[in-house]
Scaffold this motif. Structure first.
Motif, PDB file in Angstrom:
ATOM      1  N   UNK A  79       0.819  -1.211   0.000  1.00 55.87           N
ATOM      2  CA  UNK A  79       0.000   0.000   0.000  1.00 55.87           C
ATOM      3  C   UNK A  79       0.856   1.267   0.000  1.00 55.87           C
ATOM      4  N   UNK A  80       0.330   2.321  -0.619  1.00 57.60           N
ATOM      5  CA  UNK A  80       0.951   3.637  -0.556  1.00 57.60           C
ATOM      6  C   UNK A  80       0.664   4.265   0.805  1.00 57.60           C
ATOM      7  N   UNK A  81       1.616   4.996   1.327  1.00 56.83           N
ATOM      8  CA  UNK A  81       1.381   5.833   2.502  1.00 56.83           C
ATOM      9  C   UNK A  81       0.955   7.221   2.018  1.00 56.83           C
ATOM     10  N   UNK A  82       0.594   8.092   2.932  1.00 54.67           N
ATOM     11  CA  UNK A  82       0.136   9.436   2.550  1.00 54.67           C
ATOM     12  C   UNK A  82       0.949  10.507   3.276  1.00 54.67           C
ATOM     13  N   UNK A  83       1.070  11.674   2.613  1.00 58.37           N
ATOM     14  CA  UNK A  83       1.783  12.799   3.214  1.00 58.37           C
ATOM     15  C   UNK A  83       1.170  14.104   2.726  1.00 58.37           C
ATOM     16  N   UNK A  84       0.731  14.904   3.673  1.00 63.21           N
ATOM     17  CA  UNK A  84       0.112  16.194   3.358  1.00 63.21           C
ATOM     18  C   UNK A  84       1.134  17.298   3.623  1.00 63.21           C
ATOM     19  N   UNK A  85       1.577  17.973   2.554  1.00 63.86           N
ATOM     20  CA  UNK A  85       2.601  19.015   2.676  1.00 63.86           C
ATOM     21  C   UNK A  85       2.036  20.424   2.520  1.00 63.86           C
ATOM     22  N   UNK A  86       0.720  20.532   2.549  1.00 60.85           N
ATOM     23  CA  UNK A  86       0.130  21.858   2.346  1.00 60.85           C
ATOM     24  C   UNK A  86       0.484  22.820   3.472  1.00 60.85           C
ATOM     25  N   UNK A  87       0.672  22.298   4.676  1.00 63.14           N
ATOM     26  CA  UNK A  87       1.015  23.172   5.798  1.00 63.14           C
ATOM     27  C   UNK A  87       2.420  23.736   5.666  1.00 63.14           C
ATOM     28  N   UNK A  88       3.252  23.099   4.818  1.00 63.80           N
ATOM     29  CA  UNK A  88       4.622  23.561   4.620  1.00 63.80           C
ATOM     30  C   UNK A  88       4.741  24.531   3.440  1.00 63.80           C
ATOM     31  N   UNK A  89       3.593  24.902   2.877  1.00 63.24           N
ATOM     32  CA  UNK A  89       3.605  25.884   1.798  1.00 63.24           C
ATOM     33  C   UNK A  89       3.844  25.315   0.419  1.00 63.24           C
ATOM     34  N   UNK A  90       3.918  23.974   0.319  1.00 65.90           N
ATOM     35  CA  UNK A  90       4.166  23.376  -0.999  1.00 65.90           C
ATOM     36  C   UNK A  90       2.863  23.049  -1.719  1.00 65.90           C
ATOM     37  N   UNK A  91       1.757  23.095  -1.005  1.00 68.70           N
ATOM     38  CA  UNK A  91       0.445  23.014  -1.612  1.00 68.70           C
ATOM     39  C   UNK A  91       0.013  21.681  -2.185  1.00 68.70           C
ATOM     40  N   UNK A  92       0.624  20.571  -1.816  1.00 64.74           N
ATOM     41  CA  UNK A  92       0.247  19.293  -2.411  1.00 64.74           C
ATOM     42  C   UNK A  92       0.064  18.199  -1.362  1.00 64.74           C
ATOM     43  N   UNK A  93      -0.800  17.242  -1.723  1.00 64.77           N
ATOM     44  CA  UNK A  93      -0.973  16.020  -0.938  1.00 64.77           C
ATOM     45  C   UNK A  93      -0.406  14.880  -1.773  1.00 64.77           C
ATOM     46  N   UNK A  94       0.348  13.987  -1.142  1.00 64.85           N
ATOM     47  CA  UNK A  94       1.063  12.958  -1.893  1.00 64.85           C
ATOM     48  C   UNK A  94       0.751  11.557  -1.381  1.00 64.85           C
ATOM     49  N   UNK A  95       0.666  10.608  -2.333  1.00 66.39           N
ATOM     50  CA  UNK A  95       0.706   9.182  -2.016  1.00 66.39           C
ATOM     51  C   UNK A  95       2.134   8.719  -2.303  1.00 66.39           C
ATOM     52  N   UNK A  96       2.751   8.019  -1.350  1.00 62.27           N
ATOM     53  CA  UNK A  96       4.155   7.607  -1.500  1.00 62.27           C
ATOM     54  C   UNK A  96       4.257   6.102  -1.288  1.00 62.27           C
ATOM     55  N   UNK A  97       4.830   5.403  -2.283  1.00 60.80           N
ATOM     56  CA  UNK A  97       4.969   3.951  -2.204  1.00 60.80           C
ATOM     57  C   UNK A  97       6.214   3.584  -1.406  1.00 60.80           C
ATOM     58  N   UNK A  98       6.323   2.323  -0.941  1.00 57.33           N
ATOM     59  CA  UNK A  98       7.544   1.891  -0.242  1.00 57.33           C
ATOM     60  C   UNK A  98       8.804   2.048  -1.092  1.00 57.33           C
ATOM     61  N   UNK A  99       8.634   1.990  -2.435  1.00 57.14           N
ATOM     62  CA  UNK A  99       9.798   2.164  -3.320  1.00 57.14           C
ATOM     63  C   UNK A  99      10.032   3.635  -3.675  1.00 57.14           C
ATOM     64  N   UNK A 100       9.334   4.534  -2.931  1.00 59.21           N
ATOM     65  CA  UNK A 100       9.524   5.985  -3.025  1.00 59.21           C
ATOM     66  C   UNK A 100       8.940   6.608  -4.286  1.00 59.21           C
TER      67      UNK A 100
END
Length: 530
Positions: A323-344
């Motif tokens: 499964x992909x993990x999730x990372x929300x970077x909107x609070x850091x000013x980059x404005x995107x939400x990301x799905x990240x796989x174990x293989x990056x």
């Protein structure tokens, strides 16, 4: 020597491997009595016989026989023909439930393995139906009487202000005086409890309260300085002990953080275990209502802006479906939400959402005909399932009714043999009669429940048959499907994705270019075909 004893000896004559089964309900209990009975019985067995011991420390009242590891292992050995006979000290070591005895007895009979009750020198696998019913009924009666005595003793403890045992709730300490244990409040901790209820009754959540307690210098959850967690906050807010009510049977036997329905909770009557409850009944009930409302309307797994969380998988050779993990970077000013796989590998959440929105728009454009046909198929499957279940219940009802008539006949026969009237015989202290009466009442209750279930199924079957018999009937209102996906709330979008998408895969072609593949639930999969 009786015929019964010869029969058992004959069954053991050629046995080379004999399994013994012992069970106690608690870790503190010993097997010594059971072990002595079994060893005494096995003295008459040949010296070249190998014995295999199976021992469980688990309650047969709280746990079914399928949840006992050593008994499960014993059954596996029996099915693999690795043992020739089984010896137990008493009937209730195998189970205390009549239904379970019926299942186990049929299993051992099918495997043709003799099971011997050593204390009575009886075959557990006997075909004597009436005797088996009596013994199972007595076992159940003993368990019920024991439970009543224990509950009565514990309630008496609570009435006199004595603690009946278990984990001591936060805010209290267990003090002993004059040989009795009582709960005493810890003022500093009770102030924290009051603050927790105040926060939750207004705008707080389990998560926000736990964070506030950890960040704000409040007293820790234990002397070991452990941090507060949402589940620890939940445990306090949902425990009625803080309003002065001791409730038990709140959690299912298998454990976990989920509650039984509140109607199943049991309360100790007239208890004064806490003289001055720190929380009023009104405040506790208000918090409980908030908890039950939130639990039913906004489950944690739905309240997320990552709509494909838990169903998006990477199928590259390295991840192999992880499964992909999730990372929300909107609070850091980059404005995107990301799905990240174990293989990056990274996928932008809004890009994935756009891919799914294409399918959803197709649903708005397509004809309603296909959807109606597919839902009709589902209704037919449900109708067939209901009918099959009803047929099984009809057979079970007939069998139980015949068995009840046999028991009633046996009671009448016993009364006639003793030359007593039935009323006089009932007053006579006879364990066999008690067992028959207990079993008779159980069968009557089971028949009443079965009859109720059969009536409900008949109603549902007739209703489905009427719906399916009407020509051109709309089985699903397509207007319920929202027209604009992007205008929905996060919770609604997440619900729609989980309703329609079975699995989402990130795959690769020969040039190592990644693409998204959706696998849909039935009947949506037919809608979303290009």
């Amino acid at each position: 020597m009786t015929k019964k004893e010869v029969s058992i000896e004959e069954r053991l004559l050629n046995a080379k491997k004999i399994a013994t089964y012992l069970r106690v309900s608690q870790e503190s209990q010993e097997y010594s009595r059971q072990n002595d009975i079994i060893l005494q019985y096995l003295k008459n067995v040949g010296e070249d016989v190998e014995t295999l011991d199976f021992k469980d420390k688990i309650s047969a009242t709280k746990k079914p026989f399928t949840k006992r590891p050593d008994l499960t292992e014993l059954l596996e050995e029996a099915q693999e023909r690795n043992i020739d006979a089984i010896v137990v000290s008493d009937l209730d070591r195998l189970s205390r439930q009549p239904k379970e005895h019926n299942v186990l007895r049929k299993l051992f009979q099918k495997l043709d393995i003799p099971v011997i009750i050593a204390s009575k020198n009886q075959l557990y696998t006997s075909d004597d139906i009436i005797r088996n019913i009596i013994e199972a009924g007595l076992s159940k009666l003993e368990t019920d009487n024991m439970s009543v005595r224990i509950r009565s003793a514990l309630n008496e403890k609570m009435k006199s202000g004595r603690w009946r045992g278990g984990k001591v709730p936060f805010g209290f300490s267990l003090e002993e005086a004059g040989g009795e244990k009582k709960l005493e409040t810890i003022e500093e901790e009770i102030e924290t409890v009051k603050q927790i209820f105040e926060w939750y009754s207004t705008s707080g959540t389990f998560n926000s309260i736990a964070k506030r307690l950890n960040d704000g210098g409040y007293i820790s959850i234990s002397k070991e300085k452990k941090k507060w967690t949402p589940n620890k906050v939940k445990y306090i807010l949902t425990n009625p002990i803080y309003m002065g009510v001791y409730a038990y049977y709140r959690f299912p036997n298998e454990g976990g953080y989920l509650f039984k329905d509140r109607s199943e909770w049991k309360e100790a009557a007239e208890t004064n275990v806490i003289k001055n409850p720190p929380i009023s009944k009104e405040l506790w009930e208000r918090c409980w209502q908030k908890y039950t409302k939130f639990k039913s309307s906004a489950p944690k797994h739905l309240n997320t802006s990552f709509y494909f969380k838990g169903i998006l998988k990477c199928v590259c050779p390295a991840c192999n479906g992880a499964l992909f993990s999730t990372k929300d970077q909107r609070s850091k000013g980059r404005g995107s939400r990301w799905y990240i796989s174990p293989c990056k590998k990274k996928i932008r959440a809004d890009k994935l959402d756009e891919e799914f929105e294409k399918y959803w728009s197709w649903l708005q454009e397509k004809s309603d005909k296909l959807f109606q046909e597919e839902v009709r198929v589902l209704l037919l499957e449900e109708l067939h399932s209901l009918q099959a279940t009803k047929d099984k219940n009809d057979i079970m009802f007939t069998e139980k009714r015949a068995l009840l008539r046999g028991i009633e006949s046996e009671v009448k026969k016993m009364a006639e043999e003793c030359k007593m009237g039935i009323e006089e015989f009932v007053k006579y202290d006879n364990e066999v009669l008690i067992a028959l009466i207990v079993t008779q009442q159980q069968l009557k209750n089971q028949l009443a429940q079965l009859e109720q279930e059969i009536n409900k199924m008949e109603f549902s079957i007739k209703k489905l048959e009427r719906v399916l018999a009407e020509p051109g009937i709309n089985t699903f209102d397509k207007s319920l499907v929202p027209e604009s996906f992007d205008k929905l709330s996060h919770a609604d979008k997440r619900s729609i994705v989980l309703m329609t998408v079975k699995e989402c895969k990130y795959t690769f072609d020969n040039e190592e270019s990644g693409k998204i593949e959706f696998s849909f639930h039935f009947p949506f999969k037919n809608y979303f075909e290009k």
